[in-house]
Design a protein around this motif. Sequence first.
Motif, PDB file in Angstrom:
ATOM      1  N   MET A   1       0.854  -1.189   0.000  1.00  0.00           N
ATOM      2  CA  MET A   1       0.000   0.000   0.000  1.00  0.00           C
ATOM      3  C   MET A   1       0.887   1.234   0.000  1.00  0.00           C
ATOM      4  SD  MET A   1      -2.929   1.436   2.603  1.00  0.00           S
ATOM      5  CE  MET A   1      -1.846   1.912   3.910  1.00  0.00           C
ATOM      6  N   ASN A   2       0.430   2.265  -0.648  1.00  0.00           N
ATOM      7  CA  ASN A   2       1.161   3.516  -0.687  1.00  0.00           C
ATOM      8  C   ASN A   2       0.735   4.377   0.503  1.00  0.00           C
ATOM      9  OD1 ASN A   2       2.212   6.075  -1.236  1.00  0.00           O
ATOM     10  ND2 ASN A   2       2.181   5.675  -3.427  1.00  0.00           N
ATOM     11  N   TYR A   3       1.581   4.399   1.527  1.00  0.00           N
ATOM     12  CA  TYR A   3       1.251   5.134   2.745  1.00  0.00           C
ATOM     13  C   TYR A   3       1.262   6.639   2.525  1.00  0.00           C
ATOM     14  CZ  TYR A   3       1.624   0.693   5.114  1.00  0.00           C
ATOM     15  OH  TYR A   3       1.430  -0.601   5.500  1.00  0.00           O
ATOM     16  N   ALA A   6      -2.180   7.491   1.196  1.00  0.00           N
ATOM     17  CA  ALA A   6      -3.139   7.398   2.314  1.00  0.00           C
ATOM     18  C   ALA A   6      -2.986   8.597   3.246  1.00  0.00           C
ATOM     19  CB  ALA A   6      -2.935   6.090   3.071  1.00  0.00           C
ATOM     20  N   LEU A  36      -6.731   4.144  -3.619  1.00  0.00           N
ATOM     21  CA  LEU A  36      -6.314   3.035  -2.754  1.00  0.00           C
ATOM     22  C   LEU A  36      -7.086   1.749  -3.039  1.00  0.00           C
ATOM     23  CD1 LEU A  36      -5.930   4.883   0.671  1.00  0.00           C
ATOM     24  CD2 LEU A  36      -4.131   4.239  -0.937  1.00  0.00           C
ATOM     25  N   SER A  37      -7.396   1.509  -4.284  1.00  0.00           N
ATOM     26  CA  SER A  37      -8.129   0.293  -4.645  1.00  0.00           C
ATOM     27  C   SER A  37      -7.263  -0.533  -5.594  1.00  0.00           C
ATOM     28  CB  SER A  37      -9.448   0.683  -5.317  1.00  0.00           C
ATOM     29  OG  SER A  37     -10.200  -0.468  -5.604  1.00  0.00           O
ATOM     30  N   PRO A  39      -5.558  -1.371  -1.640  1.00  0.00           N
ATOM     31  CA  PRO A  39      -6.078  -2.413  -0.771  1.00  0.00           C
ATOM     32  C   PRO A  39      -7.551  -2.253  -0.393  1.00  0.00           C
ATOM     33  CG  PRO A  39      -4.847  -0.858   0.556  1.00  0.00           C
ATOM     34  CD  PRO A  39      -4.742  -0.403  -0.872  1.00  0.00           C
TER      35      PRO A  39
END
Length: 125
Positions: A1-3, A6, A36-37, A39
């Motif tokens: 995931m790209n924090y 986020a 974010l799709s 996660p």
Amino acid sequence: MNYLIAGIIGLVGGITSGLFGVGGGVVMVPAMMFFLSPPIRDIKQAVGTSLLVIIPTAMMGAFKHYHPDPNVSNVNWPVALSLAPTAVVGGFLGAWLTTMIHADSLKRAFGAFIILVGLRLLLLK
């Protein structure tokens, strides 16, 4: 995931929450669905995640809008205390309704709702 993505979504959601009283549903849900799709698997998970995140966001925004002098404060306690019980019940009922609505239908209904609210804010006084 790209924090980083986020984190940016959280920052924008927090700013709009404190500024306009919106952020979770109007900013975070669409942003999570778009950026974010995965996660985030569907709108139901985006909504649930947004609701969890908006708790501390709303608390900080309310804290900054509150002032002990009621003539200066942006928090109307009698109205807030009247809204809270039914808003809690409504939140429960809304979450329960998501178990009966397909994610695609919910996504379309959400989109239509956002468009209608946006049009109303733009066109009506």
